[in-house]
Design a protein around this motif. Structure first.
Motif, PDB file in Angstrom:
ATOM      1  N   ILE A 111      -1.015   0.151   2.384  1.00 49.83           N
ATOM      2  CA  ILE A 111      -0.549   1.803   2.366  1.00 49.83           C
ATOM      3  C   ILE A 111      -1.937   2.865   3.000  1.00 49.83           C
ATOM      4  CG2 ILE A 111       0.501   2.964   1.181  1.00 49.83           C
ATOM      5  CD1 ILE A 111       1.771   0.562   1.655  1.00 49.83           C
ATOM      6  N   GLY A 112      -1.448   3.214   3.620  1.00 45.21           N
ATOM      7  CA  GLY A 112      -2.724   4.448   4.288  1.00 45.21           C
ATOM      8  C   GLY A 112      -4.110   3.799   4.436  1.00 45.21           C
ATOM      9  N   CYS A 116      10.461   3.454   9.499  1.00 45.87           N
ATOM     10  CA  CYS A 116       9.927   3.648   7.808  1.00 45.87           C
ATOM     11  C   CYS A 116       9.992   2.642   7.077  1.00 45.87           C
ATOM     12  CB  CYS A 116      11.197   4.573   6.997  1.00 45.87           C
ATOM     13  SG  CYS A 116      10.936   6.643   7.452  1.00 45.87           S
ATOM     14  N   TYR A 117       8.966   1.909   7.246  1.00 45.93           N
ATOM     15  CA  TYR A 117       9.440   0.346   6.595  1.00 45.93           C
ATOM     16  C   TYR A 117       9.203   0.414   5.034  1.00 45.93           C
ATOM     17  CZ  TYR A 117       6.798  -0.575  11.064  1.00 45.93           C
ATOM     18  OH  TYR A 117       6.724  -0.253  12.214  1.00 45.93           O
ATOM     19  N   PHE A 118      10.653   0.032   4.538  1.00 38.35           N
ATOM     20  CA  PHE A 118      10.357   0.942   2.846  1.00 38.35           C
ATOM     21  C   PHE A 118      10.522  -0.466   2.134  1.00 38.35           C
ATOM     22  CE2 PHE A 118      12.897   4.381   4.458  1.00 38.35           C
ATOM     23  CZ  PHE A 118      12.664   5.393   4.494  1.00 38.35           C
ATOM     24  N   MET A 119      10.632  -1.247   2.843  1.00 41.34           N
ATOM     25  CA  MET A 119      10.796  -2.651   2.058  1.00 41.34           C
ATOM     26  C   MET A 119       9.575  -3.604   2.283  1.00 41.34           C
ATOM     27  SD  MET A 119      13.184  -2.690   0.172  1.00 41.34           S
ATOM     28  CE  MET A 119      13.196  -4.653  -0.317  1.00 41.34           C
ATOM     29  N   SER A 120       8.948  -3.783   3.568  1.00 43.64           N
ATOM     30  CA  SER A 120       7.874  -4.324   3.951  1.00 43.64           C
ATOM     31  C   SER A 120       6.805  -3.235   3.127  1.00 43.64           C
ATOM     32  CB  SER A 120       7.626  -4.036   4.915  1.00 43.64           C
ATOM     33  OG  SER A 120       8.217  -4.781   5.838  1.00 43.64           O
ATOM     34  N   ALA A 121       6.919  -1.977   2.641  1.00 44.01           N
ATOM     35  CA  ALA A 121       5.762  -1.080   2.102  1.00 44.01           C
ATOM     36  C   ALA A 121       6.176  -1.766   0.304  1.00 44.01           C
ATOM     37  CB  ALA A 121       6.682  -0.272   2.314  1.00 44.01           C
TER      38      ALA A 121
END
Length: 359
Positions: free
Chosen positions: A149-150, A224-229
């Motif tokens: 993440i970042g 946008c990798y909502f669930m992967s994130a």
């Protein structure tokens, strides 16, 4: 920029734009603190809403963490929509990472709609591999492995009274008293009060033929990798009020069906008096979820999709009760200790967060 020192232990700065950084005053501690904790306010809130929690986090974990209380989405800016706020938060997080080159880990602690904003932001910040094209080279250099993440290792993702399943119908907003007529009326006029954010919460957006935003956020979508994130965090935790939260209902904040809500009455917790139930939920696949029907639990079809999508991942669920508090009507704020004087009864909930925090 305003500087401050609390009890000679905690240092803080408040910038002209309203953001607040909190860290240990002890040089050796601050030098070793490589874990960034992003705290996100709820609707119509501000960075100061997390002041008590931020300072307590640093007091108890002085050599581990550096806290940044977000300011990009404050006051009326929280009405601009979950997606717009998520984009702002993602940009703010990258700015903090760039000015703190020693950071290696990241966690989020978010209140109310801030939890949805944080979920959107991490979807933008997630990078699956080093070869991914990242605009900022200083951030991409940190991406040594997949799932950052970042560019930082994802540790704790904590939401506090967050409406993960939205706010429409089925007693999800308690002050509507569970009356279908009031809930239907609220869905029609909520945008007049809370603008785009209201549409997102009541699942009435569906812009340009797309599904509602919260439904899109249970899958990876384009960039946008909502669930992967969300999956990349070592812990996902949902703190919920079992009652007297007139803004966010128990079911939507705890990601449960009606028949999954636990019996909590009579529970005595000496260390954390207001924590009445704790549960570790394993993630399950779509086939397992088919055994529960919409008719059985009183939820609607879209809400069930959101619940099923989020339940694919393991969650820790912590249920909180302020039923015996004189200020119980303000449970939505007490659980966060929004004001150190008025809402101090929620301090044990913050201590529970810290005691279970992965550093």
């Amino acid at each position: 920029m305003e500087n401050g020192v609390v009890d000679g232990v905690v240092c803080s700065t408040e910038s002209v734009d309203g953001s607040r950084d909190v860290w240990s005053c002890k040089t050796s501690d601050s030098a070793s603190a490589d874990h960034l904790v992003i705290m996100v306010n709820g609707i119509l809130g501000s960075a100061t809403d997390w002041k008590f929690a931020a300072e307590l986090f640093v007091k108890m974990l002085p050599d581990k963490i550096f806290v940044h209380c977000s300011e990009r989405n404050v006051s009326r800016l929280t009405l601009d929509g979950v997606d717009v706020m998520g984009e702002r938060l993602a940009g703010e997080v990258l700015e903090v990472i760039q000015r703190k080159p020693n950071l290696k880990k990241i966690s989020f602690v978010a209140h109310s709609v801030g939890g949805l904003v944080a979920r959107y932001a991490i979807g933008k910040l997630y990078r699956p591999c080093k070869s991914e094209n990242v605009e900022d080279s200083s951030v991409s250099e940190r991406d040594e492995d997949s799932g950052k993440i970042g560019g930082l290792e994802a540790m704790n993702f904590i939401t506090v009274a967050t409406p993960h399943l939205g706010s429409r119908g089925n007693k999800q907003v308690p002050f509507l008293f569970g009356l279908p007529a009031l809930e239907r009326a609220a869905s029609c006029v909520i945008h007049l009060i809370f603008r785009r954010t209201g549409r997102h919460l009541f699942l009435t957006d569906g812009e340009e033929g797309k599904p509602p935003l919260l439904k899109r956020m249970i899958e990876d979508q384009d960039d946008c990798y909502f669930m992967s994130a969300l999956r990349t965090f070592k812990r996902r935790v949902a703190y919920s009020n079992v009652g007297y939260d007139h803004i966010v209902g128990w079911r939507t904040s705890s990601i449960r069906r009606d028949n999954e809500l636990p019996k909590w009455e009579g529970v005595v917790n000496e260390k954390y008096p207001h924590v009445v139930y704790e549960e570790r939920c394993k993630g399950y696949d779509a086939e397992q979820s088919e055994t529960t029907t919409v008719e059985d639990d009183g939820s609607d079809e879209l809400e069930e999709e959101l619940l099923t999508g989020l339940s694919r991942l393991p969650w820790e669920k912590v249920d909180v009760s302020f039923h015996s508090s004189r200020q119980r009507i303000a449970a939505h704020s007490i659980i966060q200790v929004k004001d150190e004087i008025v809402h101090i009864e929620g301090a044990d909930v913050i201590r529970h967060m810290i005691d279970h925090f992965l550093t």
